[in-house]
Write an enzyme that holds these catalytic residues in place. Structure first.
Site, mmCIF file in Angstrom:
data_model
loop_
_atom_site.group_PDB
_atom_site.id
_atom_site.type_symbol
_atom_site.label_atom_id
_atom_site.label_comp_id
_atom_site.label_asym_id
_atom_site.label_seq_id
_atom_site.Cartn_x
_atom_site.Cartn_y
_atom_site.Cartn_z
ATOM 1 N N ASN A 187 23.190 12.008 -34.296
ATOM 2 C CA ASN A 187 23.518 12.815 -35.469
ATOM 3 C C ASN A 187 24.928 13.370 -35.314
ATOM 4 O O ASN A 187 25.310 13.786 -34.221
ATOM 5 C CB ASN A 187 22.515 13.957 -35.617
ATOM 6 C CG ASN A 187 21.090 13.462 -35.734
ATOM 7 O OD1 ASN A 187 20.837 12.391 -36.249
ATOM 8 N ND2 ASN A 187 20.146 14.240 -35.232
ATOM 9 N N GLN A 194 23.198 17.428 -37.030
ATOM 10 C CA GLN A 194 23.458 17.649 -35.608
ATOM 11 C C GLN A 194 23.126 19.091 -35.277
ATOM 12 O O GLN A 194 23.631 20.016 -35.921
ATOM 13 C CB GLN A 194 24.925 17.336 -35.279
ATOM 14 C CG GLN A 194 25.228 17.426 -33.801
ATOM 15 C CD GLN A 194 26.656 16.977 -33.473
ATOM 16 O OE1 GLN A 194 27.457 16.669 -34.349
ATOM 17 N NE2 GLN A 194 26.958 16.960 -32.185
ATOM 18 N N HIS A 231 19.426 9.795 -29.240
ATOM 19 C CA HIS A 231 17.971 9.834 -29.196
ATOM 20 C C HIS A 231 17.488 8.399 -29.053
ATOM 21 O O HIS A 231 17.841 7.545 -29.871
ATOM 22 C CB HIS A 231 17.388 10.406 -30.494
ATOM 23 C CG HIS A 231 17.756 11.820 -30.765
ATOM 24 N ND1 HIS A 231 16.937 12.878 -30.429
ATOM 25 C CD2 HIS A 231 18.851 12.358 -31.351
ATOM 26 C CE1 HIS A 231 17.514 14.003 -30.807
ATOM 27 N NE2 HIS A 231 18.675 13.718 -31.361
ATOM 28 N N HIS A 276 24.946 13.103 -28.168
ATOM 29 C CA HIS A 276 23.708 12.672 -27.536
ATOM 30 C C HIS A 276 23.044 11.609 -28.383
ATOM 31 O O HIS A 276 23.182 11.575 -29.596
ATOM 32 C CB HIS A 276 22.759 13.851 -27.273
ATOM 33 C CG HIS A 276 22.382 14.650 -28.472
ATOM 34 N ND1 HIS A 276 23.250 15.528 -29.088
ATOM 35 C CD2 HIS A 276 21.221 14.717 -29.170
ATOM 36 C CE1 HIS A 276 22.639 16.108 -30.104
ATOM 37 N NE2 HIS A 276 21.408 15.622 -30.182
#
Length: 112
Positions: free
Chosen positions: A86, A93, A101, A99
Site C-alpha cells: 500500500n 498505507q 504483504h 512493506h
C-alpha cells in the site's frame, strides 16, 4: 525512529520472525487477510514505493528474494500467493515504512 517496524527489527516489540537476513526481515501479519499473512520489509527505512531510489535496487531485490523464501517456508510457493504493498493515504498505507504483504493459503478473490 518510533516506527513499529524499527522496534520489531531491534527486538523491542514482539513478532514471530519467519525470515531474516542483513537487509530484510519477515514476520507474521496481525490482520487475518488469509490463512497465510506475512510481512516482508527492508530494514532500511523507505517510506513507500514512491521513495525508492536508484541506489536501493539491491535492497528491493533482496526483499523479493525474501518473499520467495517466505513463500516456500510457509508452503504457498506452489499453489500461489498475492503480494500487496500500500502506498500513501488513498492506498490505505497505515505504517509509513515500505512493506509487502504476502497472503495466500486459499484461492484469493479480488475485492475492492
Amino acid at each position: 525512529m518510533s516506527c513499529i517496524f524499527f522496534r520489531i527489527i531491534a527486538r523491542e516489540e514482539p513478532a514471530e520472525i519467519i525470515y531474516e537476513d542483513d537487509d530484510v526481515i519477515s514476520f507474521y501479519g496481525l490482520h487475518d487477510m488469509a490463512p497465510v499473512h506475512a510481512l516482508v520489509i527492508p530494514k532500511k527505512h523507505i517510506e513507500n514505493i514512491m521513495d525508492i531510489e536508484d541506489h536501493d535496487e539491491s535492497i528491493i531485490f533482496k526483499c523479493h528474494i525474501g518473499i520467495k523464501n517466505v513463500a516456500r517456508k510457509l508452503g504457498v510457493d506452489q499453489a500461489g500467493f498475492r503480494i500487496i504493498t500500500n502506498t500513501g493515504k488513498h492506498g490505505q498505507q497505515e505504517i509509513y515504512h515500505l512493506h509487502y504483504h504476502l497472503i495466500g493459503g486459499r484461492e484469493l478473490t479480488w475485492q475492492m
